[in-house]
Design a protein around this motif. Structure first.
Motif, PDB file in Angstrom:
ATOM      1  N   LEU B  55       0.833  -1.200   0.000  1.00 53.23           N
ATOM      2  CA  LEU B  55       0.000   0.000   0.000  1.00 53.23           C
ATOM      3  C   LEU B  55       0.872   1.257   0.000  1.00 53.23           C
ATOM      4  O   LEU B  55       0.591   2.209  -0.731  1.00 53.23           O
ATOM      5  N   GLN B  56       1.922   1.258   0.805  1.00 55.27           N
ATOM      6  CA  GLN B  56       2.788   2.432   0.866  1.00 55.27           C
ATOM      7  C   GLN B  56       3.471   2.659  -0.478  1.00 55.27           C
ATOM      8  O   GLN B  56       3.617   3.799  -0.930  1.00 55.27           O
ATOM      9  N   GLU B  58       2.204   1.852  -3.313  1.00 60.48           N
ATOM     10  CA  GLU B  58       1.216   2.357  -4.252  1.00 60.48           C
ATOM     11  C   GLU B  58       0.963   3.848  -4.040  1.00 60.48           C
ATOM     12  O   GLU B  58       0.799   4.590  -5.014  1.00 60.48           O
ATOM     13  N   VAL B  59       0.965   4.287  -2.783  1.00 69.97           N
ATOM     14  CA  VAL B  59       0.836   5.721  -2.522  1.00 69.97           C
ATOM     15  C   VAL B  59       1.994   6.467  -3.183  1.00 69.97           C
ATOM     16  O   VAL B  59       1.818   7.526  -3.795  1.00 69.97           O
ATOM     17  N   ASP B  60       3.163   5.896  -3.072  1.00 76.28           N
ATOM     18  CA  ASP B  60       4.344   6.492  -3.683  1.00 76.28           C
ATOM     19  C   ASP B  60       4.186   6.599  -5.198  1.00 76.28           C
ATOM     20  O   ASP B  60       4.409   7.654  -5.792  1.00 76.28           O
ATOM     21  N   LEU B  62       1.436   6.512  -6.970  1.00 76.88           N
ATOM     22  CA  LEU B  62       0.359   7.426  -7.317  1.00 76.88           C
ATOM     23  C   LEU B  62       0.798   8.870  -7.161  1.00 76.88           C
ATOM     24  O   LEU B  62       0.414   9.735  -7.956  1.00 76.88           O
ATOM     25  N   SER B  63       1.613   9.147  -6.143  1.00 85.50           N
ATOM     26  CA  SER B  63       2.122  10.509  -5.978  1.00 85.50           C
ATOM     27  C   SER B  63       2.944  10.903  -7.193  1.00 85.50           C
ATOM     28  O   SER B  63       2.854  12.045  -7.672  1.00 85.50           O
TER      29      SER B  63
END
Lengths: 174, 89
Positions: B55-56, B58-60, B62-63
């Motif tokens: 998840l982390q 994916e946040v990266d 997406l950012s």
């Protein structure tokens, strides 16, 4: 993408809306400054970093200080910001010593794992719990009970964060 | 499950521990198929760690995607439209 319909403790709709509002506000501020096409790679990298921080900060703020992990994350973001303003060399030396410490802890755990045959599952559990502590903000200082509870909440918030960011990215790509 | 207390967690009962582990298990998509299947606590923690890392990451990613927004658009009307759509789901 399945919607989250569990209203028990988290109330995802209002958390999601709080996060969405904050994050969009930050995002438009970050992206609205210069046209993207004329940005240098360095500028783009800085923008990516700022967006990542904005995503984490927006999520932690939406949770407020109701959770240990969100407090820890806000504290980390604030102290990182002030550290960067002070001296970058000091920060890198701190990071090196933390890495060395964590490597030593890792090798001692591995030794422990090899020596015990009985109770090996227990040791494996502790090793995994330690890994989890490093992943959850503020996890190092939590006892096991709190760690597991905070982890559950942290995961719910992460999935909300990912959901919203995916939708925004999808919108922007039109 | 654990006879002698591990670390500073001797206060927590086995039942409490099992309940928390089970709660985590329900959050993990990869373990949730056979909910009655007994998965060891260590495995649940292991899967939790890899799920959080994923998840982390994916946040990266997406950012990074969001930093590459194309062109200039009317930001304010875009905001309202996105917000409405996001909140509808």
């Amino acid at each position: 993408m399945s919607p989250m319909n569990n209203p028990q403790d988290l109330n995802p709709s209002s958390l999601k809306s709080r996060f969405t509002t904050r994050f969009l506000r930050a995002l438009t501020k970050i992206n609205g400054q210069k046209p993207i096409s004329s940005s240098s790679p360095r500028e783009m990298f800085q923008r990516y970093r700022r967006i990542k921080v904005a995503a984490d900060k927006s999520m932690a703020w939406s949770v407020r200080s109701r959770r240990t992990w969100s407090r820890a994350m806000l504290w980390k973001l604030r102290s990182r910001y002030s550290c960067r303003q002070a001296s970058s060399s000091r920060r890198s030396s701190v990071r090196t010593s933390t890495i060395i410490k964590s490597r030593q802890a890792k090798t001692s755990h591995e030794k422990e794992n090899k020596n015990t045959t009985t109770g090996q599952d227990e040791v494996g559990f502790v090793v995994q719990a330690d890994k989890l502590r490093k992943l959850v903000p503020g996890g190092e200082a939590m006892d096991l009970c709190n760690l597991l509870g905070e982890t559950a909440h942290y995961i719910k918030c992460l999935t909300t964060q990912v959901q919203v960011m995916r939708k925004i990215a999808h919108f922007y790509s039109l | 499950m654990f006879s002698h207390g591990s670390r500073a967690s001797s206060r927590i009962t086995d039942d409490e521990l099992n309940a928390l582990i089970l709660k985590l298990q329900t959050l993990l998509p990869q373990l949730n198929q056979g909910r009655n299947a007994r998965v060891s606590a260590t495995k649940v923690l292991n899967e939790t760690c890899s799920y959080i890392r994923r998840l982390q990451k994916e946040v990266d990613d997406l950012s990074e995607r969001l930093s590459q927004r194309p062109g200039s658009m009317d930001i304010t009307s875009f905001d309202a439209e996105i917000l409405r759509n996001l909140l509808q789901q």
